[in-house]
Design a protein around this motif. Structure first.
Motif: not given
Length: 191
Positions: A35-40, A125-133, A161-172
């Motif tokens: 998601g956008v949070y992970g990319a952020s 979602l139950n309010q017929n909305a989403s958080t975008g992303g 998540t592949l980006g997370a592996s690259y920047f923070f290591g395989l465990k993260i």
């Protein structure tokens, strides 16, 4: 009018819960659960720019693309949810700048963050909305490639998540991937 106020209030509650769950449950461990949070999280690790501000900018770009390529059916509640989510991240970053993990157990923090975030999303979602992303990216991929929405969303989140592996290591990276899968399972189970 009262129904509309109630819907926006519930959207704000759900988006704030999502933001708190990710900031307090995942941020201390540098988890990037798609998601956008992970990319952020990834962009913040490179630029040292605040996650909340990055989230707001990325969502702004995605909404601009959505209006251009998908039409104007992305409503006011979704834009509101996105602003509340990113705004809450900015507030949490200001109030709790030297954040420590909730527990010493990364898996426990990930599970608490995932479940709480999923509950927040379900409220939205139950309010017929989403958080975008990345929902927006997945919708564009679906429209122009014919992929199923779920596969397109998983593709976007796995790239993060592949980006997370690259920047923070395989465990993260593996924990982040686990969060993506767990998030989907929890949402499907509760819905």
């Amino acid at each position: 009018m009262n129904k509309s106020i109630k819907e926006f209030f519930l959207v704000a509650v759900g988006a704030t819960l999502m933001s708190a769950a990710m900031y307090f449950g995942m941020e201390p461990h540098s988890l990037a659960p798609g998601g956008v949070y992970g990319a952020s999280v990834l962009i913040s690790s490179i630029s040292n720019f605040p996650i909340g501000a990055i989230s707001l900018i990325l969502n702004g770009i995605l909404f601009t693309l959505a209006f251009k390529f998908l039409g104007s059916h992305y409503g006011a509640k979704t834009i509101f949810a996105t602003i509340v989510f990113s705004g809450a991240l900015i507030v949490f970053e200001k109030l709790f700048p030297n954040l420590e993990p909730l527990t010493d157990d990364i898996l426990l923090d990930l599970l608490v963050g995932t479940v709480a975030s999923a509950i927040g999303l379900i409220i939205v979602l139950n309010q017929n909305a989403s958080t975008g992303g990345t929902d927006i990216l997945a919708s564009m991929i679906q429209k122009y490639t014919g992929w199923e929405f779920g596969k397109a969303l998983m593709f976007c989140d796995i790239l993060i998540t592949l980006g997370a592996s690259y920047f923070f290591g395989l465990k993260i990276g593996l924990y982040s991937l686990f969060a993506v899968v767990a998030y989907g399972v929890v949402i499907d189970y509760i819905l």
